[in-house]
Design a protein around this motif. Structure first.
Motif, PDB file in Angstrom:
ATOM      1  N   VAL A 198       0.849  -1.192   0.000  1.00 44.49           N
ATOM      2  CA  VAL A 198       0.000   0.000   0.000  1.00 44.49           C
ATOM      3  C   VAL A 198       0.886   1.244   0.000  1.00 44.49           C
ATOM      4  N   SER A 199       1.999   1.152   0.673  1.00 44.51           N
ATOM      5  CA  SER A 199       2.949   2.263   0.784  1.00 44.51           C
ATOM      6  C   SER A 199       3.847   2.326  -0.449  1.00 44.51           C
ATOM      7  N   ASP A 200       3.905   3.492  -1.076  1.00 45.08           N
ATOM      8  CA  ASP A 200       4.810   3.703  -2.211  1.00 45.08           C
ATOM      9  C   ASP A 200       6.259   3.482  -1.809  1.00 45.08           C
ATOM     10  N   SER A 201       6.629   3.997  -0.654  1.00 52.01           N
ATOM     11  CA  SER A 201       8.026   3.900  -0.215  1.00 52.01           C
ATOM     12  C   SER A 201       8.458   2.450  -0.053  1.00 52.01           C
ATOM     13  N   PHE A 202       7.612   1.650   0.572  1.00 51.33           N
ATOM     14  CA  PHE A 202       7.926   0.235   0.740  1.00 51.33           C
ATOM     15  C   PHE A 202       8.006  -0.457  -0.611  1.00 51.33           C
ATOM     16  N   CYS A 245       3.810   1.296   7.729  1.00 50.11           N
ATOM     17  CA  CYS A 245       4.966   1.219   6.838  1.00 50.11           C
ATOM     18  C   CYS A 245       6.209   1.656   7.608  1.00 50.11           C
ATOM     19  N   PRO A 246       7.353   0.989   7.411  1.00 47.34           N
ATOM     20  CA  PRO A 246       8.564   1.401   8.133  1.00 47.34           C
ATOM     21  C   PRO A 246       9.090   2.767   7.692  1.00 47.34           C
ATOM     22  N   PHE A 247       8.622   3.245   6.545  1.00 41.68           N
ATOM     23  CA  PHE A 247       9.104   4.522   6.018  1.00 41.68           C
ATOM     24  C   PHE A 247       8.067   5.645   6.123  1.00 41.68           C
ATOM     25  N   GLU A 248       6.781   5.288   6.051  1.00 40.21           N
ATOM     26  CA  GLU A 248       5.723   6.301   6.008  1.00 40.21           C
ATOM     27  C   GLU A 248       4.847   6.332   7.256  1.00 40.21           C
TER      28      GLU A 248
END
Length: 299
Positions: A103-107, A147-150
């Motif tokens: 779902v997360s772009d960053s991931f 998300c680990p980034f978002e």
């Protein structure tokens, strides 16, 4: 009073999601022994391997040999990231394919170097073609909660992504708490919405145990109507592309909880722990899940 299902289906992900993060290579022979022992314990749905570049995930370099050699019992998935992986999987004889997107772009960009939208654009024709050819398609939704980034993911974003997959005809949604940060209230709320939105699609919950809340999240998902759960024998696993993602919830601990609540799984707990003992010598860290520890102490 809440309502719980009478029977739950466990989808064992240890041979793929469990082993993919292991630094020490496990031989094909040892993997096959592990898989056979899991089948003998009563597990009928399993994620066997993934058709990915061995450059990025060397543990899965023997995917073709695994699919060809495994006794075909129940529904067995292989994970495929792209058209090349899907083609290789089908050529090897796979009849159930799992695709994945975050779902997360960053991931997603860390994982497969594409945005979520770019991944979906690529997957759409592949999924439609597989369904036309009678292939069972499972869509794995990563970072569905956090998300680990978002950070926190909006539930409506997860639901919107799932809706696209449903519109394309997937058979199953496996919705994942990839880094193990979900709470039971979040678990119940999201799975209640997903079950209400997509009542005709198999709905599976996938929890990691980073904060030791996977069992609580499973109980919450049960109350929301979920009766299918991914888990990994021995609690093996993690994600090489998600910082902080520890192992999956241990299959033996999930089965034990369900049996104590008189929920059927069709799985023999002692044989399941025996299967864990088959793989333990070949993994990096010792396995110390609750039920497996009790099993070893009885021996």
């Amino acid at each position: 009073m809440f309502s719980l299902p009478n029977k739950v289906t466990i989808i064992e992900v240890g041979p793929r999601d469990g082993l993919q993060n292991e630094a020490k290579l496990v031989s094909t022979e040892n993997k096959l022994e592990f898989i056979a022992a899991l089948q003998q314990a009563g597990i009928e749905e399993m994620e066997l391997t993934s058709f990915v570049s061995p450059k990025w995930v060397p543990q899965m370099a023997d995917a073709k040999e695994i699919v060809s050699a495994v006794q075909k019992v129940g529904r067995q998935f292989v994970l495929t990231p792209n058209e090349k992986g899907i083609t290789s999987a089908l050529e090897a004889g796979a009849r159930a394919v799992a695709v994945f997107v975050g779902v997360s772009d960053s991931f997603n960009k860390k994982n497969i170097n594409k945005t979520t939208a770019e991944s979906m654009e690529t997957l759409k024709p592949l999924i439609i073609k597989m369904k036309q050819d009678g292939i069972f398609v499972r869509a794995c939704i990563s970072t569905a909660f956090h998300c680990p980034f978002e950070g926190a993911i909006k539930p409506e974003d997860t639901i919107a992504l799932c809706r696209k997959f449903v519109d394309w005809g997937v058979d199953e949604l496996s919705v994942a708490d990839t880094i193990g940060m979900a709470t039971p209230t979040e678990s119940y709320a999201l799975f209640k919405k997903l079950n209400d939105a997509f009542p005709r699609v198999l709905m599976t919950a996938h929890f990691h145990d980073t904060r030791k809340m996977a069992i609580a999240n499973i109980f919450a998902a049960l109350q929301a109507g979920v009766s299918r759960f991914d888990s990994s024998a021995g609690g093996l696993g993690g994600c090489p592309f998600a910082p902080g993602a520890t192992g999956n919830v241990a299959t033996e601990d999930v089965v034990n909880m369900l049996h104590l609540m008189d929920i059927e799984t069709g799985i023999d707990l002692d044989r399941l722990c025996e299967a864990v003992s088959k793989i333990e010598p070949y993994v990096t860290d010792s396995i110390n899940t609750g039920m497996y520890t009790l099993y070893k102490n009885r021996k």
